[in-house]
Design a protein around this motif. Structure first.
Motif, PDB file in Angstrom:
ATOM      1  N   ASP A   9       0.884  -1.170   0.000  1.00 58.50           N
ATOM      2  CA  ASP A   9       0.000   0.000   0.000  1.00 58.50           C
ATOM      3  C   ASP A   9       0.923   1.221   0.000  1.00 58.50           C
ATOM      4  OD1 ASP A   9       0.992   0.082   2.544  1.00 58.50           O
ATOM      5  OD2 ASP A   9      -0.865  -0.444   3.542  1.00 58.50           O
ATOM      6  N   THR A  10       0.396   2.372   0.275  1.00 53.71           N
ATOM      7  CA  THR A  10       1.252   3.572   0.229  1.00 53.71           C
ATOM      8  C   THR A  10       2.409   3.469   1.209  1.00 53.71           C
ATOM      9  OG1 THR A  10      -0.819   4.732  -0.113  1.00 53.71           O
ATOM     10  CG2 THR A  10       1.117   6.098   0.205  1.00 53.71           C
ATOM     11  N   LYS A  11       2.085   2.972   2.434  1.00 50.62           N
ATOM     12  CA  LYS A  11       3.133   2.923   3.477  1.00 50.62           C
ATOM     13  C   LYS A  11       4.243   1.954   3.093  1.00 50.62           C
ATOM     14  CE  LYS A  11       0.117   3.860   7.353  1.00 50.62           C
ATOM     15  NZ  LYS A  11      -0.633   3.175   8.389  1.00 50.62           N
ATOM     16  N   TYR A  46       1.144   5.041  -5.993  1.00 48.82           N
ATOM     17  CA  TYR A  46       0.299   3.897  -5.611  1.00 48.82           C
ATOM     18  C   TYR A  46      -0.969   3.877  -6.467  1.00 48.82           C
ATOM     19  CZ  TYR A  46      -2.500   0.795  -2.573  1.00 48.82           C
ATOM     20  OH  TYR A  46      -3.280  -0.221  -2.091  1.00 48.82           O
ATOM     21  N   ARG A  47      -1.539   5.085  -6.675  1.00 43.59           N
ATOM     22  CA  ARG A  47      -2.753   5.175  -7.514  1.00 43.59           C
ATOM     23  C   ARG A  47      -2.460   4.707  -8.945  1.00 43.59           C
ATOM     24  NH1 ARG A  47      -4.874   9.291  -4.411  1.00 43.59           N
ATOM     25  NH2 ARG A  47      -3.442  10.846  -5.245  1.00 43.59           N
ATOM     26  N   ASP A  91       8.943   8.953  -1.269  1.00 45.31           N
ATOM     27  CA  ASP A  91       7.995   9.159  -0.166  1.00 45.31           C
ATOM     28  C   ASP A  91       6.939  10.236  -0.459  1.00 45.31           C
ATOM     29  OD1 ASP A  91       6.775   8.942   2.195  1.00 45.31           O
ATOM     30  OD2 ASP A  91       8.365   9.817   3.424  1.00 45.31           O
ATOM     31  N   ASP A 119       5.737  11.333  -3.213  1.00 46.84           N
ATOM     32  CA  ASP A 119       4.771  11.013  -4.278  1.00 46.84           C
ATOM     33  C   ASP A 119       4.150   9.626  -4.100  1.00 46.84           C
ATOM     34  OD1 ASP A 119       5.509  13.413  -5.546  1.00 46.84           O
ATOM     35  OD2 ASP A 119       7.313  12.398  -6.325  1.00 46.84           O
ATOM     36  N   ALA A 120       4.365   9.033  -2.971  1.00 40.43           N
ATOM     37  CA  ALA A 120       3.959   7.632  -2.781  1.00 40.43           C
ATOM     38  C   ALA A 120       2.474   7.414  -3.071  1.00 40.43           C
ATOM     39  CB  ALA A 120       4.295   7.184  -1.367  1.00 40.43           C
ATOM     40  N   GLU A 121       1.647   8.350  -2.604  1.00 44.39           N
ATOM     41  CA  GLU A 121       0.201   8.165  -2.808  1.00 44.39           C
ATOM     42  C   GLU A 121      -0.160   8.162  -4.281  1.00 44.39           C
ATOM     43  OE1 GLU A 121      -2.663  10.341  -0.556  1.00 44.39           O
ATOM     44  OE2 GLU A 121      -1.492   9.969   1.276  1.00 44.39           O
ATOM     45  N   GLU A 122       0.403   9.107  -5.005  1.00 45.85           N
ATOM     46  CA  GLU A 122       0.107   9.210  -6.429  1.00 45.85           C
ATOM     47  C   GLU A 122       0.632   7.992  -7.195  1.00 45.85           C
ATOM     48  OE1 GLU A 122      -1.829  10.816  -8.215  1.00 45.85           O
ATOM     49  OE2 GLU A 122      -1.061  10.105 -10.152  1.00 45.85           O
ATOM     50  N   LEU A 167       5.064   1.052   0.114  1.00 47.27           N
ATOM     51  CA  LEU A 167       5.790   1.653  -1.009  1.00 47.27           C
ATOM     52  C   LEU A 167       6.803   2.689  -0.499  1.00 47.27           C
ATOM     53  CD1 LEU A 167       6.232   2.198  -4.032  1.00 47.27           C
ATOM     54  CD2 LEU A 167       4.228   3.661  -4.011  1.00 47.27           C
ATOM     55  N   ALA A 168       6.357   3.538   0.420  1.00 47.95           N
ATOM     56  CA  ALA A 168       7.253   4.576   0.959  1.00 47.95           C
ATOM     57  C   ALA A 168       8.412   3.951   1.727  1.00 47.95           C
ATOM     58  CB  ALA A 168       6.461   5.510   1.864  1.00 47.95           C
TER      59      ALA A 168
END
Lengths: 256, 607
Positions: free
Chosen positions: B49-51, B68-69, B61, B63-66, B53-54
């Protein structure tokens, strides 16, 4: 995105749901990348249409690291906790009969089940498990609605879970006329005398019908010449996940 | 890359794997650099998930959310229920293979980051994932954690977690991404799991592999544990007891060298078990005594109780054998040897009594420990054994108390089948105490339990015994009713022996001897079909010939008894041969008496 040409399996599942055939257990076996998960998604989509008012639960067994408790708790969560009165009573009966409980362990339904099942003696564990399973199925039968349970990644289930599903679980399914079960994976349970009459087993092979692929891609907005589709299907040996992956990617590049 | 180039590459590919890689490469080429980098990284864990990935790519870190999307949009990325997403197995395996081949150090770095991330949480799935990465990033620590989790899972009876760990570790082993020591430990535990599911051949295969690996890395404890585990499998395969003993002896030698008391105790107990099942009772007792000593020293209470119970079991088996020998020998006693043999039997009787009391003592000690450590089933089983011993010693009231206590525990646990079996023992004691009505009541309680657990044979046997008891109490109609119900079940489950026994019992109860004889002969045919000569002989002596005599069919009765004697002779059952011959002699004697009486009558009338 669903798959091209799995018509036979989809039709079989529809017939099962409509009660046109006596089978209630469907085993789908296929190698990785043959489109099991997509077929299961299709099953999920057609369920409400063909089995009215059905309750549906879909569980991926690759996440069942806590064993049978995981399966019980996910089924309850997806089918609705309120249906499982007798099952909870059975758990409470064990919990109130002097089983020692570590303070933090008791939180959460899965943990409550594990507290009951994690005992030093296999014989006691089997006795308890059998009582929980029977209570669970009594609750399921009391629902009086069609119930569809889909279990994916059977090959990744830990041995305890795989053995239990192949044995006691499916034997109970055989006795519960309102329950349909689909089990998919790179391996599936071996037929057992207790439920084999109610089961059908299908092996998913490659899809090399380029016409079916062509229409399927068109329906999903991926426009390619028939010859191009045919070439990819031939050179990727009809392997669904590779064909979908590559053509999706090619289509994206063309758009750009 | 144009479609044509892509197709040409696919055409030139020589294997399925190459074709798969072309597909993935095509995907990677099409992705923005950071997304491609992330895709390589998130292939390392089983889910992300985002975490995650980061944690794997700290440089991404922000841009992790983007990212992940964007990853979620890829056709090779799928949902992992309640944990985020994962890369489809086929693609993930390819990425991992390439990464390990081309940049093993980067693979280890990513594994290390993953290990650090997953270690933070105590949930079982997180701990399992942590060790999965640790065996690549830091194999030495990895192996310690495998041992810790394996032993902890065993001790806290959370075997599912161990199974899940072993399942994922096999991935690293098959891909050759870890050390020999990790391989040995993983394969050893795989063998244990296979054995738990009675997959003996697969289990032995694993142990043999583990043994070689432990030998290569000179891990003596690993070797000893594996040898003991092999012995356990061989012992389970009863026909390989000799080989099991060889493995145990070698394991014991290694444990001794290391002064490993638990290892020694476990192996000695296992050797004792082999001796017990081979009827070598004195040797079994010797090993159990030694094991007991070690368990007491290291304060392993559960194993201490198990060993005490095993000693009790051996003593009872020993007593039973002495009794059998005695009952056989007594038929060969010659009058002139009678005095010395009586003396011999007296000393045997004393020994039997001594051993039985010793068994009782062991069981009592075991029961106390089971109670102290809260092992209810162990306590209940031992209380039942105590009841059996007390029944043997004709201490009926005490036997009753123990059976009742065992039943209470079985009921509490929900162990219905053993509860029903104990109720049957209770019935025997009550009958011995001449409390027949109460006995019937107890037996009646066993029945619904058998019914509930679907133990049809148990249910039928219970109905048959109730019938027998009612027969003794002269309640013929009720007895017949029970027998018929038992018969129906025996027939349903095709239990021929039970069916024959019940037919025989019905035969005796029938008021019309013609019907009775038919039933008894029907039972006889079943015994012939099963090939049970002892039951055939018993039927001919106690049932068929009796009814034949009742019907005045003397010569038929004599033929039945002669046949019974022949059958008993075939199976070397001397007492039964004697009994049949005595009955023949009696019939002939009675006939002689009648003839003499006739002669006397004729003479009187003539006079």
């Amino acid at each position: 995105m669903r798959l091209a040409n799995r018509t036979e399996e989809v039709e079989l599942f529809k017939q099962m749901l409509l009660g046109e055939i006596s089978k209630r257990i469907l085993l789908i076996e296929a190698a990785s990348g043959m489109g099991k998960s997509s077929l299961l998604d299709e099953f999920v989509a057609i369920c409400p249409i063909h089995a009215k008012a059905a309750l549906l639960a879909k569980i991926d067994l690759k996440g069942a690291s806590t064993g049978i408790a995981f399966v019980f708790s996910r089924l309850q969560r997806q089918l609705g906790e309120s249906h499982f009165r007798q099952f909870h009573e059975a758990i409470n009966k064990f919990l109130s009969s002097g089983i020692e409980i570590d303070g933090n362990q008791i939180e959460g339904n899965g943990n409550r089940i594990n507290v009951v099942l994690n005992v030093d003696n296999d014989e006691v564990r089997d006795i308890r498990l059998m009582q929980l399973l029977e209570a669970f199925f009594r609750d399921l039968q009391a629902i009086q609605k069609p119930i569809v349970i889909i279990l994916d990644s059977f090959n990744l289930a830990i041995p305890t879970v795989a053995n239990w599903i192949s044995g006691y679980f499916l034997a109970e399914v055989a006795n519960a006329k309102n329950i349909w079960v689909v089990i998919a994976g790179q391996s599936v349970p071996a037929f057992s005398i207790e439920w084999m009459n109610l089961a059908d087993r299908r092996y998913l092979d490659k899809i090399d019908d380029d016409e079916a692929w062509h229409s399927f891609l068109q329906a999903n907005g991926l426009i390619f010449a028939r010859e191009t589709v045919k070439a990819f299907v031939v050179h990727l040996d009809g392997q669904p996940s590779k064909i979908v992956d590559i053509l999706t990617n090619v289509a994206k590049k063309i758009k750009k | 890359m144009s479609n044509n180039n892509l197709l040409q590459k696919l055409m030139a590919a020589r294997s399925d794997e190459e074709r798969s890689w072309i597909v993935i490469e095509n995907l990677l080429d099409s992705l923005p650099e950071d997304v491609a980098k992330a895709l390589w990284a998130v292939a390392i864990p089983h889910w992300f998930d985002t975490k995650v990935l980061a944690a794997l790519c700290p440089e991404l870190d922000d841009d992790a959310e983007e990212i992940y999307r964007q990853l979620q949009k890829l056709s090779c990325v799928e949902i992992f229920l309640e944990r985020g997403h994962n890369i489809h197995e086929l693609t993930r395996n390819q990425l991992l293979k390439r990464l390990w081949q081309d940049s093993p150090q980067y693979f280890r770095d990513l594994s290390n980051r993953a290990a650090v991330y997953f270690q933070k949480e105590a949930r079982p799935e997180m701990q399992i994932e942590w060790i999965y990465h640790l065996v690549v990033a830091d194999p030495e620590q990895g192996i310690q954690e495998i041992k810790y989790l394996a032993n902890n899972s065993q001790n806290s009876f959370r075997r599912d977690e161990l199974e899940a760990l072993i399942l994922v570790l096999q991935e690293q082993i098959q891909a050759n991404r870890t050390t020999e020591a990790v391989k040995a430990e993983t394969i050893y535990w795989t063998g244990k799991i296979k054995f738990r599911f009675s997959l003996t051949e697969e289990s032995l295969e694993c142990y043999e592999k583990a043994l070689v690996l432990y030998g290569n890395i000179k891990d003596r404890l690993g070797e000893a544990n594996t040898l003991q585990a092999i012995g356990d499998v061989l012992q389970f395969l009863k026909y390989q007891r000799k080989e099991a003993l060889e493995k145990y002896d070698l394991a014991l030698k290694f444990y001794r060298e290391m002064d490993n008391q638990l290892g020694m105790a476990n192996t000695l107990k296992a050797i004792g078990d082999v001796f017990q099942s081979s009827d070598r009772y004195s040797e079994a007792l010797e090993k159990y005594d030694l094991a007991l000593k070690f368990y007491r020293e290291i304060q392993y209470r559960f194993d201490e109780a198990n060993t005490l119970k095993a000693i009790g079991d051996v003593l009872r088996l020993y007593v039973r054998r002495m009794e059998e020998e005695e009952s056989v020998s007594v038929h060969f006693v010659l009058p002139k040897l009678l005095r010395s043999i009586t003396k011999y039997f007296h000393s045997r009787k004393t020994q039997i009594l001594k051993d039985t009391n010793k068994a009782l003592e062991m069981y009592n000690e075991a029961a106390t420990i089971y109670r102290e450590i809260g092992d209810k089933l162990g306590e209940a089983h031992t209380l039942k054994e105590i009841g059996d011993v007390l029944q043997f010693l004709q201490r009926g009231m005490e036997a009753l108390e123990n059976y009742e206590a065992a039943i209470a525990i079985y009921r509490e646990i929900g162990a219905q089948r053993v509860e029903a079996n104990t109720l049957r023992e209770l019935f025997n004691v009550l009958q011995f105490l001449k409390r027949d009505t109460e006995a019937l009541e107890k037996y009646g309680m066993a029945m619904p339990i058998y019914k509930e657990v679907g133990a049809q044979l148990g249910e039928a046997n219970t109905l048959k015994v109730i019938g027998d008891a009612l027969q003794v109490l002269n309640r013929r109609t009720e007895a017949l009713e029970k027998y018929k119900a038992a018969m129906a079940i025996y027939r349903e489950i095709n239990a021929r022996w039970g069916e024959a026994n019940t037919l025989q019992a019905i035969g005796i109860l029938e008021e019309d001897p013609v019907i009775g004889l038919a039933k008894s002969q029907e039972a006889l045919s079943l015994y012939i079909e099963i090939g049970d000569k002892e039951s055939q002989s018993r039927n001919l002596i106690h049932f068929t010939s009796k009814i034949q005599l009742k019907l005045g069919q003397k010569s038929e009765a004599l033929s039945s008894l002669k046949l019974a004697a022949e059958l008993a002779k075939e199976i070397d059952y001397e007492p039964m041969v004697n009994y049949a011959n005595q009955k023949i002699a009696k019939i002939n004697r009675d006939s002689q008496d009648i003839l003499r009486w006739f002669d006397w009558l004729k003479w009187k009338l003539w006079k």
